[in-house]
Design a protein around this motif. Sequence first.
Motif, PDB file in Angstrom:
ATOM      1  N   VAL A 174     -56.935   4.754  33.542  1.00  0.00           N
ATOM      2  CA  VAL A 174     -57.115   3.454  32.901  1.00  0.00           C
ATOM      3  C   VAL A 174     -57.952   3.575  31.627  1.00  0.00           C
ATOM      4  N   PHE A 175     -59.120   4.237  31.725  1.00  0.00           N
ATOM      5  CA  PHE A 175     -60.010   4.351  30.578  1.00  0.00           C
ATOM      6  C   PHE A 175     -59.842   5.664  29.818  1.00  0.00           C
ATOM      7  N   GLY A 176     -59.280   6.671  30.470  1.00  0.00           N
ATOM      8  CA  GLY A 176     -59.228   7.998  29.865  1.00  0.00           C
ATOM      9  C   GLY A 176     -58.486   8.056  28.560  1.00  0.00           C
ATOM     10  N   GLY A 177     -57.365   7.324  28.462  1.00  0.00           N
ATOM     11  CA  GLY A 177     -56.583   7.350  27.228  1.00  0.00           C
ATOM     12  C   GLY A 177     -57.327   6.781  26.044  1.00  0.00           C
ATOM     13  N   ALA A 178     -58.160   5.777  26.279  1.00  0.00           N
ATOM     14  CA  ALA A 178     -58.940   5.180  25.200  1.00  0.00           C
ATOM     15  C   ALA A 178     -60.133   6.047  24.833  1.00  0.00           C
ATOM     16  N   ILE A 179     -60.726   6.713  25.823  1.00  0.00           N
ATOM     17  CA  ILE A 179     -61.895   7.545  25.553  1.00  0.00           C
ATOM     18  C   ILE A 179     -61.502   8.867  24.930  1.00  0.00           C
ATOM     19  N   ASP A 180     -60.422   9.481  25.436  1.00  0.00           N
ATOM     20  CA  ASP A 180     -59.958  10.776  24.926  1.00  0.00           C
ATOM     21  C   ASP A 180     -58.437  10.777  24.912  1.00  0.00           C
ATOM     22  N   PRO A 181     -57.823  10.419  23.774  1.00  0.00           N
ATOM     23  CA  PRO A 181     -56.360  10.330  23.704  1.00  0.00           C
ATOM     24  C   PRO A 181     -55.641  11.653  23.971  1.00  0.00           C
ATOM     25  N   SER A 182     -56.334  12.778  23.895  1.00  0.00           N
ATOM     26  CA  SER A 182     -55.698  14.078  24.112  1.00  0.00           C
ATOM     27  C   SER A 182     -55.279  14.286  25.559  1.00  0.00           C
TER      28      SER A 182
END
Length: 263
Positions: A53-61
């Motif tokens: 949920v939050f990972g893509g916003a925090i680290d798009p890689s």
Amino acid sequence: MRTLQHRVPKPASFGVTNLVFIGRSLRHSLRNVESLVMAIMLPVMLMLLFTYVFGGAIDPSGDYVVYVVPGIILLCAGFGSSSTAVDVATDMTNGIIDRFRTMPIRSLSVVVGHVVASLVRNLLATCIVIGVALAVGFRSDASVLEWAGALGVIVLFILTFTWLFAAIGLVTGSPSAASGYGFALLFLPYLSSAFVPTSTMPSWLQGLANHQPITPVIETIRGLLSGTPIGDNGWWAIGWCTAILILAIVWCTLAFRRKAGQR
């Protein structure tokens, strides 16, 4: 006429007494399935939440799972250790300690039993969390020696916070109060580098985040699992944990003698 002499029972050895109470606490853990499941499921759900949920916003890689796993491991350890405060407070308030004091045993072993049982529960939960992390994409370049070092730091952290929660359980007046006071400690991982680098925090918060005990522990585990240098974080992690562990054991001993009497 023979005089009957009253024979005072010989106290059980320290090792035997501890083994008995460790077995008692482990049996209680197996009976309290709900608490055991929650101690495992909550950190797993948080890891899935932060990863997907939050990972893509925090680290798009998509590599955020590699960063967040050490923090989730410590969060899992914290949740698991917090139940020790409730268990100890329950024993101190339900009258069982008075019964133990009438027996030829070392009563403080009841606390040791809770601590060791919590350590076993937490190591099991940690293994499950690591397994789930591997399933969602966590990969490590660490050697066997580095994995062993990371596990050693995790064990030291669990042992430290379990004794600390045991002390909280001894000094509080009820299991509900012990749960409330212990819950406050569970906020420390959120004020560290567990989920985001401390450099992204407001400047007034960075000082607290960088100089509290959780951050060097997390950075040590993260560095060992990723195969990167840990700098002086390892020494800070060991130093913090050792100091808190000694203080917690002393606190437990004094609090137990005050509330239950010395045997």
